[in-house]
Motif scaffolding. Structure first.
Motif, PDB file in Angstrom:
ATOM      1  N   SER A  31     -10.900  -4.207   5.793  1.00  0.00           N
ATOM      2  CA  SER A  31     -10.217  -3.897   4.542  1.00  0.00           C
ATOM      3  C   SER A  31      -8.758  -3.509   4.782  1.00  0.00           C
ATOM      4  CB  SER A  31     -10.948  -2.768   3.808  1.00  0.00           C
ATOM      5  OG  SER A  31     -10.990  -1.612   4.616  1.00  0.00           O
ATOM      6  N   PHE A  36     -10.546   2.416   0.605  1.00  0.00           N
ATOM      7  CA  PHE A  36      -9.655   1.304   0.901  1.00  0.00           C
ATOM      8  C   PHE A  36     -10.400   0.012   0.618  1.00  0.00           C
ATOM      9  CE2 PHE A  36      -6.209  -0.611   3.336  1.00  0.00           C
ATOM     10  CZ  PHE A  36      -5.203   0.305   3.115  1.00  0.00           C
ATOM     11  N   ASP A  66      -8.499   6.540  14.480  1.00  0.00           N
ATOM     12  CA  ASP A  66      -8.937   5.199  14.089  1.00  0.00           C
ATOM     13  C   ASP A  66     -10.400   4.995  14.486  1.00  0.00           C
ATOM     14  OD1 ASP A  66      -9.114   2.634  13.275  1.00  0.00           O
ATOM     15  OD2 ASP A  66      -7.751   1.783  14.773  1.00  0.00           O
ATOM     16  N   LYS A  69      -7.721  -0.787   6.711  1.00  0.00           N
ATOM     17  CA  LYS A  69      -7.468   0.648   6.929  1.00  0.00           C
ATOM     18  C   LYS A  69      -6.941   0.940   8.333  1.00  0.00           C
ATOM     19  CE  LYS A  69     -12.519   1.467   7.224  1.00  0.00           C
ATOM     20  NZ  LYS A  69     -12.794   0.250   7.955  1.00  0.00           N
ATOM     21  N   SER A  70      -7.470   0.220   9.346  1.00  0.00           N
ATOM     22  CA  SER A  70      -6.953   0.417  10.702  1.00  0.00           C
ATOM     23  C   SER A  70      -5.507  -0.054  10.822  1.00  0.00           C
ATOM     24  CB  SER A  70      -7.803  -0.340  11.724  1.00  0.00           C
ATOM     25  OG  SER A  70      -9.033   0.302  11.890  1.00  0.00           O
ATOM     26  N   ILE A 103     -10.345   8.152   5.327  1.00  0.00           N
ATOM     27  CA  ILE A 103     -10.214   6.830   4.720  1.00  0.00           C
ATOM     28  C   ILE A 103     -11.494   6.057   4.962  1.00  0.00           C
ATOM     29  CG2 ILE A 103      -8.864   4.699   4.629  1.00  0.00           C
ATOM     30  CD1 ILE A 103      -6.504   6.147   5.741  1.00  0.00           C
ATOM     31  N   THR A 162       0.828  -1.203   0.000  1.00  0.00           N
ATOM     32  CA  THR A 162       0.000   0.000   0.000  1.00  0.00           C
ATOM     33  C   THR A 162       0.867   1.260   0.000  1.00  0.00           C
ATOM     34  OG1 THR A 162      -1.552  -1.240   1.348  1.00  0.00           O
ATOM     35  CG2 THR A 162      -1.883   1.139   1.221  1.00  0.00           C
ATOM     36  N   PHE A 211       0.562   5.431   0.588  1.00  0.00           N
ATOM     37  CA  PHE A 211      -0.372   6.349   1.223  1.00  0.00           C
ATOM     38  C   PHE A 211       0.383   7.588   1.642  1.00  0.00           C
ATOM     39  CE2 PHE A 211      -2.056   8.027   5.192  1.00  0.00           C
ATOM     40  CZ  PHE A 211      -3.356   8.306   4.815  1.00  0.00           C
ATOM     41  N   VAL A 258      -9.721   7.462   9.765  1.00  0.00           N
ATOM     42  CA  VAL A 258     -10.425   6.264   9.324  1.00  0.00           C
ATOM     43  C   VAL A 258     -11.818   6.351   9.924  1.00  0.00           C
ATOM     44  CG1 VAL A 258     -10.592   3.776   9.632  1.00  0.00           C
ATOM     45  CG2 VAL A 258      -8.386   4.810   9.114  1.00  0.00           C
ATOM     46  N   ILE A 317      -5.415   1.030  -1.654  1.00  0.00           N
ATOM     47  CA  ILE A 317      -6.201   2.216  -1.965  1.00  0.00           C
ATOM     48  C   ILE A 317      -6.680   2.086  -3.397  1.00  0.00           C
ATOM     49  CG2 ILE A 317      -6.062   4.699  -2.397  1.00  0.00           C
ATOM     50  CD1 ILE A 317      -4.144   4.829   0.012  1.00  0.00           C
ATOM     51  N   GLY A 332     -13.898   2.559   3.902  1.00  0.00           N
ATOM     52  CA  GLY A 332     -13.721   1.179   3.446  1.00  0.00           C
ATOM     53  C   GLY A 332     -14.412   0.249   4.409  1.00  0.00           C
TER      54      GLY A 332
END
Lengths: 256, 239
Positions: A46, A225, A177, A48-49, A40, A28, A30, A208, A230, A42
């Motif tokens: 997925s 995401f 997050d 993202k966290s 973000i 990834t 970013f 996120v 991405i 998603g």
């Protein structure tokens, strides 16, 4: 090197992360510019966290580099090995992190929760700590609860204290997050208001979130995401009104 | 032969009994403190899976949990000097032997208590401390240990109460603690009830005080502002 003007403040490059057989992040890339607010979106799971936690050096990527203010984060400039935990700790100080479940320290009052960072990490004197902590509590509209313990606060209040706890360290970037996902709906507003305030003050933010409203109205850039990558990155107008990827279209169909 | 009340009162307030009780408390305090330190180190070693050391820790806990306390005391007092000649010197008193024996065994018990107390602290706490920029030691000291103590108070109080009573086992290595004092009196007078009753009163008082201390301590770890203690001057400035 990433030192030229206009270059990203934070840049994650080719990040991969797996847990056993599960590939959460697949090379990834970013980045976030100084002063930019990036949302973000998603589905859960997925990755993202995980991306956020890797960026904050709370978890170490299996491969890839993170650049921060033009320098490699978490590694020596000429090495590909991650630093040891004690050295990583030093590097985390300029990156603020806010968690879904707040993670306030239950044995400390709101004021002490905010003050413990400067006190323990920066070695600031007790009085100055209390002063700085109080200023940050005012910043998040929580001054009236300074003497209360986390268990005496609502989720929304706890999250605002948690934001103050991160801000008091004067971070260059704030990572959120899913900051409102664990809150009752009526408590979300207060937290989002504080985040909007930070955005308007020019704080660099990566959020996120599942809050589509926040992404649309506060973020400068919205990122989709999907399966560890991405798949779309656009201005809120483009992202919501004219999504390019299937994943985004699918996602928006479910949340709006 | 009826219960001689005067004898009971005399022995209750005698210097011998008071000294015996004091000795029991001091030995228990030292052994418990040592046990907590050893237990904490063992718990850290095992939780962090430190190579080699964690096997040694496991072995230590296995041995000391298996052996009866009485046997541990006899080994320390009688068997150790057989291998370590300097332990035959006058410095090695029953007092020191009792502290060592009881303390080392307590370490094995405390390691289990502290290990479970440490794992009872939510993982997000350490994550939040790390995210702030705390080193592992700072996180341990400022964030994890205070929360671990709260969980560990009830079982540790239990251990300490047991420890007070375990000191009576040190009568076999001629430690002049409370029960030994009673036994000496019994042996010379052939009266039992009076001396045993006096000793029992001491144990009751000690354990009662400890129970009160425990509940005081637990209240301090409630973490609510409805407690009178924590007030910072800054609080009052806010409208």
């Amino acid at each position: 090197m990433h030192t030229e003007p206009g270059s990203p403040l934070l840049y994650a490059e080719g990040i991969t992360k797996s847990y056993g057989q599960q590939h959460v992040l697949r090379s990834t890339d970013f980045s976030v510019r100084e002063g930019e607010v990036k949302a973000i979106l998603g589905r859960s799971g997925s990755g993202k966290s995980t991306l956020l936690r890797c960026t904050a050096l709370l978890e170490l990527p299996d491969s890839g580099n993170i650049w921060f203010k033009g320098a490699k984060l978490g590694k020596k400039p000429d090495s590909d090995r991650w630093l040891r935990e004690t050295q990583l700790a030093r590097q985390r100080r300029e990156i603020g992190m806010v968690f879904q479940r707040f993670n306030l320290f239950p044995h400390l009052t709101a004021l002490e929760n905010v003050g413990i960072g400067p006190r323990t990490i920066q070695g600031v004197g007790a009085d100055e700590c209390a002063e700085r902590a109080m200023a940050e509590l005012k910043h998040v509209d929580m001054a009236q609860c300074a003497g209360k313990y986390p268990q005496e606060l609502s989720g929304g209040q706890q999250q605002r204290v948690a934001i103050a706890r991160a801000l008091v360290m004067n971070p260059k970037v704030m990572l959120f997050d899913e900051p409102t996902s664990a809150l009752d709906p009526e408590l979300v507003g207060g937290v989002l208001k504080v985040m909007e305030r930070l955005a308007s003050e020019g704080m660099t933010m990566v959020v996120v979130t599942h809050e589509v409203r926040f992404a649309r109205h506060v973020a400068d850039t919205v990122v989709m995401f999907h399966e560890g990558r991405i798949v779309e990155e656009a201005t809120p107008e483009e992202f919501f009104d004219d999504p390019k990827s299937d994943a985004t279209r699918q996602f928006l169909k479910h949340v709006i | 032969m009826s219960f001689d009340t005067n004898l009971f009162w005399d022995s209750l307030f005698s210097r011998e009994f008071a000294n015996g009780a004091l000795l029991a408390i001091v030995v228990a305090l030292i052994a418990q403190a040592g046990g907590i330190v050893i237990g904490f180190l063992l718990a850290l070693i095992r939780m962090n899976k430190v190579p080699v050391l964690s096997h040694i820790a496991w072995f230590y806990i296995w041995i000391l949990r298996a052996l009866p306390t009485l046997l541990v005391l006899l080994i320390v007092w009688n068997a150790f000097p057989q291998f370590i000649p300097s332990m035959k010197d006058p410095w090695f008193t029953p007092f020191i032997a009792a502290c060592i024996g009881l303390g080392f065994q307590e370490g094995a018990y405390m390691s289990e208590i502290l290990r479970s107390a440490l794992s009872a602290v939510d993982e997000g706490q350490n994550t939040a401390a790390r995210a702030l920029g705390m080193t592992p030691i700072q996180s341990m000291r400022r964030v994890l240990i205070p929360q671990m103590i709260r969980v560990a108070i009830p079982p540790t109080s239990n251990e300490f109460i047991n420890m007070i009573k375990y000191t009576s086992l040190a009568s076999v290595i001629a430690l002049q603690e409370l029960l030994t004092r009673a036994q000496v009196q019994v042996a010379s007078t052939f009266r039992y009830a009076e001396y045993y009753a006096a000793a029992a009163v001491y144990y009751l008082v000690i354990v009662s005080v400890l129970t009160i201390a425990q509940s005081r301590l637990e209240k301090r770890y409630l973490w609510t502002s409805r407690q009178p203690h924590v007030t910072t001057p800054v609080e009052t400035e806010t409208p």
